[in-house]
Design an enzyme around this catalytic site. Structure first.
Site: not given
Lengths: 319, 825
Positions: B203, B256-258, B277, B311, B408
């Site tokens: 995706k 994203s980390t979230e 990642e 990133c 970030e």
């Protein structure tokens, strides 16, 4: 012409703690040509500017009055007349930045330029035991004086690589100082012969020492070393010019010489000057390209711009 | 080309000769537009080797060119049915793809590389107009890296049987990739997945779908069998549905980390592999021994590459106080020469931000810095009047507490902080939740290497930044995620041990992670007491088992004890009942020990582990007897377990100095050094079967690779693990390297998994506990290794000491060390 660089007292601290990272310099050099490009009329204009910065050069053992004369005429008329007309730039009176020859050919230049109504074109002469500099100092200084008295307005000297490689930077400074004096009103270009200096740190130090000693231009190479004008060397030298300018407010010119043959290369070097030093350093008073065959390629590109067709070599007057 | 004279007067050659200004240098987009027209500017999914437009009604999403605002094409918003279609196609294709000869898979990957090269310019243009990034970058960075990745991984496909012996493909991979390097990051997932015999459903990000769709078409042209690589488009929730599909065996995510945390929680306990990642706030550390002019260019690469939407963007510039003013002034000068413009302009440094919402987010950060009183410098350069652009921005006068320093931003915004010494630089560099990349700028090689080793991040560049290659893995430490993209290290994300089948725990769906690990300490029991038999009436001296942390025996904080029963139900001893405070203390002790342990010479670590084996052998019969009395095994079986534990100590002792890393064969002139660094502090919950061998098999590989561990031994049979603390003490193991907490396993696992300063959790217990560990790990993105309630045979060498133990015990750092000082004579 801009005010000349009077030089400063030798200051060892200006060449101490110099850090140059060659891989990083190379990376910047590699991307200079990919980050900038000029097309269409911009390209034509940039190429014309490059023409005005060329020190059209012949430095060969078989130079005679005839080929020197041909060179001078070409310097006066670097772009074919009909192309100049089509570009509507006749009023710019575009000539090369200078002609550059050995001292013994300076007189031929004087004569030829007079004949072609090109006395506004400066004659540059190499001197000081070019290309190696391995002659006695007195001989080297005399050579400068003779070239100047023959009519040279610019003197391209070579620095003493023996001193440079043995770390005697004060020695390099002292010699260049004397050469500057010997030049009198003639502008002094100092050839670092970077291909013989061994490291970028030495290139930087040689640049700074020559500027301290009063060079009007610093120049990469004689064209006779194994490695001549390459962009990484150019970057290190223009950064030194920038640093010297920050320290002293004096503007020193830059002349890459040897190996610059294509119109695209010329644009990349111009772009480097513009990006690293600013627009002021893209004009012949502060930027020259030492070259012989470059002009031909530029003229071909201009031909294509004007006509939309690629020129045959025989259609353009040879230098 | 038109002859002169037609240009507007101000752009006449004559005028330009005087101004020497730059002009537009547009890359043609006619072929790209023609490709869109070929598809009537209306794209479906690409499933099973062909374009797929589902019969039912679907929402559309119109992609735009961020640089111009121009609408490019309609694409489809998939739903659960489309996930089903794509995953079943991939599942079907997996049967044949995974059983193809490696050489045949290699040919397919090679063919893809070739075909991508054949369409390189078209892809570059599509990527630039769809994402907004400069054509120079897609042409010179993104797409060449795509090609390089396929060639490199065609090689891994070819070599799988030799280089990845003992591993097999995972199955169907759900790859979810972001918008910043749409095709390049897609490739980073697809290459290793396909090379290792998996099939993929991908995706792409909502904003940037076109290159993935084009690439799918190119794969089909290259002859890739249908269903091996599928592209489905949809929104974020759709990505969640894809990841959640039960037939997906592995989720590979960059973003994203979230969202990474959401995916970690939603897949917890399912038996799916996952690699993440995630975000970064990577430091650029500049010493007074740096080439400052080159550093300036490095900063351009670090933070203004791809508009800072990288990133690993070097977004925190840490500069030695003695040169900070000089560097900042050079940077400001450099910024005045940056050019912004259309994505297809070949003479620009930066182009468009991907979307207005991203631009707003960037600007909010910059405004917050202004409000904090920071100095915000934006170069006075021209910005196109239409399109989504944000100027390069330099922020000074901020400190570690500033929001722009902590979070970030994902835009062209650089913050600058000073430091005094190398030690302080390292502290500042590591003072972040992230650990993706970093660069070190100095001509002092000793300093560069020491700082590179001490920055906790997956990629460290010396005197450069944002250099990538297929032969070196890219991925994070800490909350930048785990798993690597690229290099041999990246292959492990797409394989599982050959002996192991994927666990599919069925009954953890409704398990409540919130109540996991609640406990009530046990009370005394008299009826079950089974005092140790002696030959006289005199009772043997009572042995008090304690907790063991920081190299000392400790009473449990709660001062409760737990009876340990043999299979007959008789109590064979009492052990301490640890609580969260013991966990806290043990983690602290482990952190104290870890740095020194990691720095010890590998030879020294090996000596200690061999010494453990020696001391264990001295007590062979005693410990075998304890196993027998504790869990009722025959004494022969118990002796065998002790002998195997001794062997295992030798095995891992041998690996102390043989798994430090390798030199990667990247395209860099210089050395790219892969270092297998320790993970940090690892929590280990041991299985109940093989109370000694399980314990040794788990702590030993962790410890030999420089980690410090907190081990919860078998809850039922912990006594032999406690015998071991005397082995540790007599083997010169430094205190705090191995810490042992006994008690209620779930309770301890809860606090270990929830501890923010535990870097990994290994859990061998129930399916529920596995789900809990994976779920809880999302908070600080600690690495996990769980068994989903499935037992393994610890006495088997593949299952008990396979390569996966090493994989779990290290994290890969790649240090990029360019070389060269010689340019002429």
């Amino acid at each position: 012409m801009a005010a000349r660089n009077p030089g400063v007292e030798y200051d060892e601290s200006w060449i101490q703690n110099i850090y140059i990272n060659l891989p990083a310099v190379k990376r910047r050099a590699e991307t200079l040509g990919t980050r900038r490009t000029v097309k269409k009329q911009w390209q034509a204009a940039w190429l014309l500017r490059a023409v005005t910065c060329i020190d059209l050069t012949t430095l060969a053992g078989d130079d005679t009055p005839s080929n020197v004369e041909r060179l001078c005429y070409k310097a006066k008329h670097p772009i074919r007349g009909d192309l100049v007309k089509a570009l509507d730039i006749k009023d710019k009176d575009i000539t090369t930045g200078a002609v550059c020859v050995y001292p013994s050919r300076v007189a031929d230049c004087v004569k030829a330029l007079k004949a072609c109504n090109g006395t506004n074109i400066p004659i540059a002469s190499v001197a000081t035991g070019f290309p190696t500099g391995q002659t006695p100092l007195k001989t080297r200084l005399d050579e400068i004086k003779q070239a100047v008295s023959s009519g040279a307005r610019e003197i391209d000297i070579v620095i003493n690589r023996t001193y440079a490689l043995t770390g005697d930077w004060k020695g390099v400074y002292n010699e260049v100082r004397l050469m500057r004096e010997a030049c009198g009103e003639a502008h002094l270009k100092t050839i670092l012969a970077t291909g013989e200096l061994g490291s970028m740190v030495n290139v930087y130090k040689a640049s700074m020492v020559c500027m301290m000693a009063g060079a009007d231009f610093i120049k990469t190479s004689t064209g006779k070393e194994g490695v001549n004008a390459i962009l990484p060397v150019g970057l290190v030298m223009v950064r030194a010019i920038r640093e010297y300018h920050h320290r002293t407010a004096h503007k020193v010119g830059f002349k890459p010489a040897g190996g610059i043959r294509s119109a695209k290369d010329a644009c990349t070097w111009l772009s480097m000057m513009k990006e690293e030093l600013g627009d002021e350093w893209t004009k012949p008073n502060l930027f020259r390209i030492g070259a012989s065959s470059l002009l031909g390629d530029i003229e071909r590109q201009i031909f294509h711009y004007v006509t939309g067709r690629y020129a045959a070599a025989h259609e353009l007057p040879m230098a | 080309m038109a002859a002169t004279g037609v240009a507007p007067q101000h752009n006449s050659v004559s005028n330009l000769f005087e101004s020497l200004s730059y002009g537009p240098a547009p890359e043609a987009d006619n072929v790209a537009k023609a490709w869109l027209e070929d598809h009537q500017r209306d794209f479906g999914h690409f499933i099973d080797g062909k374009w797929y437009k589902p019969a039912g009604e679907r929402k559309k999403y119109t992609t735009k060119s961020p640089a111009t605002g121009e609408e490019l094409t309609a694409t489809i918003q998939g739903n659960e049915e489309d996930v089903e279609t794509a995953v079943s196609a991939a599942r079907q294709a997996f049967k044949s793809w995974s059983t193809l000869a490696p050489h045949v898979r290699a040919r397919h990957l090679y063919s893809i590389a070739r075909h991508v090269q054949k369409h390189q310019r078209l892809i570059s243009v599509i990527e630039a107009i769809d994402n907004g990034k400069p054509i120079r970058e897609t042409r010179d960075a993104d797409i060449p890296l795509v090609v390089r990745h396929f060639y490199h991984h065609a090689g891994w496909a070819q070599l799988m049987e030799t280089e990845m012996r003992g591993w097999k493909p995972v199955g169907v991979v759900a790859a979810i990739v972001p918008w910043n390097f749409p095709l390049m990051l897609l490739t980073w997932k697809v290459c290793p997945a396909l090379a290792m015999g998996n099939t993929v459903v991908l995706k792409p990000a909502t904003y940037t779908r076109l290159s993935a769709l084009l690439f799918a078409e190119i794969c089909a042209e290259a002859g890739l069998p249908p269903g091996v690589f599928n592209v489905v488009t949809g929104n974020g929730a759709f990505g969640g549905q894809l990841a959640g599909h039960p037939d997906v065996d592995k989720v590979a995510f960059t973003g994203s980390t979230e969202v990474g945390q959401v995916l970690r929680r939603s897949t917890a306990g399912s038996g799916k592999k996952i690699s993440l990642e995630l975000g970064g706030k990577s430091p650029v550390v500049v010493f007074d021994t740096a080439d400052l002019d080159s550093t300036v260019e490095g900063v351009v690469d670090a933070i203004w590459f791809n508009q800072g939407q990288v990133c690993s963007a070097g977004s925190r510039l840490l500069v030695q106080e003695s040169v900070i003013d000089k560097l900042v002034s050079k940077l400001k000068e450099r910024m005045s020469h940056l050019r912004l413009g259309d994505s297809l302009d070949k003479a620009i440094d930066m182009a468009a931000i991907v979307d207005e919402s991203q631009k707003r987010s960037i600007d909010e950060y910059v405004q917050s810095a202004r409000q904090e009183g920071a100095e915000v410098h934006q170069a006075n350069i021209s910005i196109p009047c239409r399109g989504c652009f944000y100027p390069p921005t330099l922020i000074t006068g901020v400190q570690t507490v500033s929001r722009v320093v902590v979070e970030e931003i994902f835009g062209p915004v650089l913050v600058v902080l000073p430091f005094r010494t190398a030690k302080e630089a390292i502290s500042l560099a590591n003072n972040t939740q992230y650990g993706l990349g970093g660069s070190v700028w100095t001509e002092n090689i000793s300093l560069a290497m020491e700082v590179a080793l001490n920055i906790k991040a997956g990629a460290i560049w010396i005197n450069s930044h944002n250099v990538f290659d297929a032969a070196a893995g890219f991925g994070g430490y800490k909350q930048s995620g785990y798993g690597r993209d690229g290099g041999k290290e990246g292959l492990y994300e797409y394989v599982r041990p050959s002996w192991e089948e994927r666990a599919r725990p069925s009954d953890v769906e409704n398990f409540n992670v919130k109540t996991f690990g609640n406990t009530l300490p046990p009370r005394p029991s008299v009826t079950d007491n089974s005092p140790a038999a002696t030959e006289t009436d005199t009772p043997s001296i009572d042995r008090t088992y304690k907790l063991y942390y920081g190299g000392a025996q400790k009473r449990p904080d709660g001062q409760y004890s737990r009876p340990i029963r043999n299979p007959d139900g008789k109590v064979v001893g009492l052990v301490g009942e640890s609580n969260r405070k013991d966990v806290r203390n043990a983690v602290e002790a482990a952190h104290k020990a870890a740095p020194g342990w990691g720095k010890r010479a590998a030879h020294n670590r090996a000596q200690i582990v061999y010494y453990m084996a020696e001391n264990l052998e001295v007590r062979r019969d005693e410990i075998a007897g304890r196993i027998t009395s504790m869990c009722g095994k025959s004494i022969d079986d118990s002796r065998l377990e002790v002998d195997q534990a001794i062997q295992r100590l030798f095995y891992w002792g041998a690996y102390c100095d043989k798994y430090g890393g390798t030199v990667q064969e990247t395209t860099l002139y210089g050395a790219t050094v892969k270092i297998h660094e320790s993970v940090g502090v690892i929590g280990i919950a041991c299985p109940d079967d093989f109370p000694l061998l399980g314990f040794v098999s788990l702590f030993a590989p962790a410890v030999i690779r420089g980690n410090a561990v907190i081990v919860v031994p078998s809850e039922k049979y912990p006594l032999v693990a406690l015998d071991f603390y005397q082995v540790f003490d007599t083997s010169d193991l430094p205190g705090g390297v191995v810490n042992i907490l006994t008690g209620d396993r779930d309770h301890l696992v809860k606090y270990l998994s929830e501890h923010q300063d535990v870097q990994a959790m290994w859990y061998f217990g129930t399916a529920e506990g596995s789900k809990f560990v994976e779920h809880a790990s999302a908070e600080n993105l600690k690495r996990t290794w769980v068994n989903y309630g499935v037992k393994r045979n610890w006495s088997d060498v593949e299952q008990g000491q396979g390569e996966e133990f090493l994989y779990q015990s290290v994290q890969v750092k790649n240090i990029w060390i360019p070389m060269g000082d010689i340019f002429a004579n």
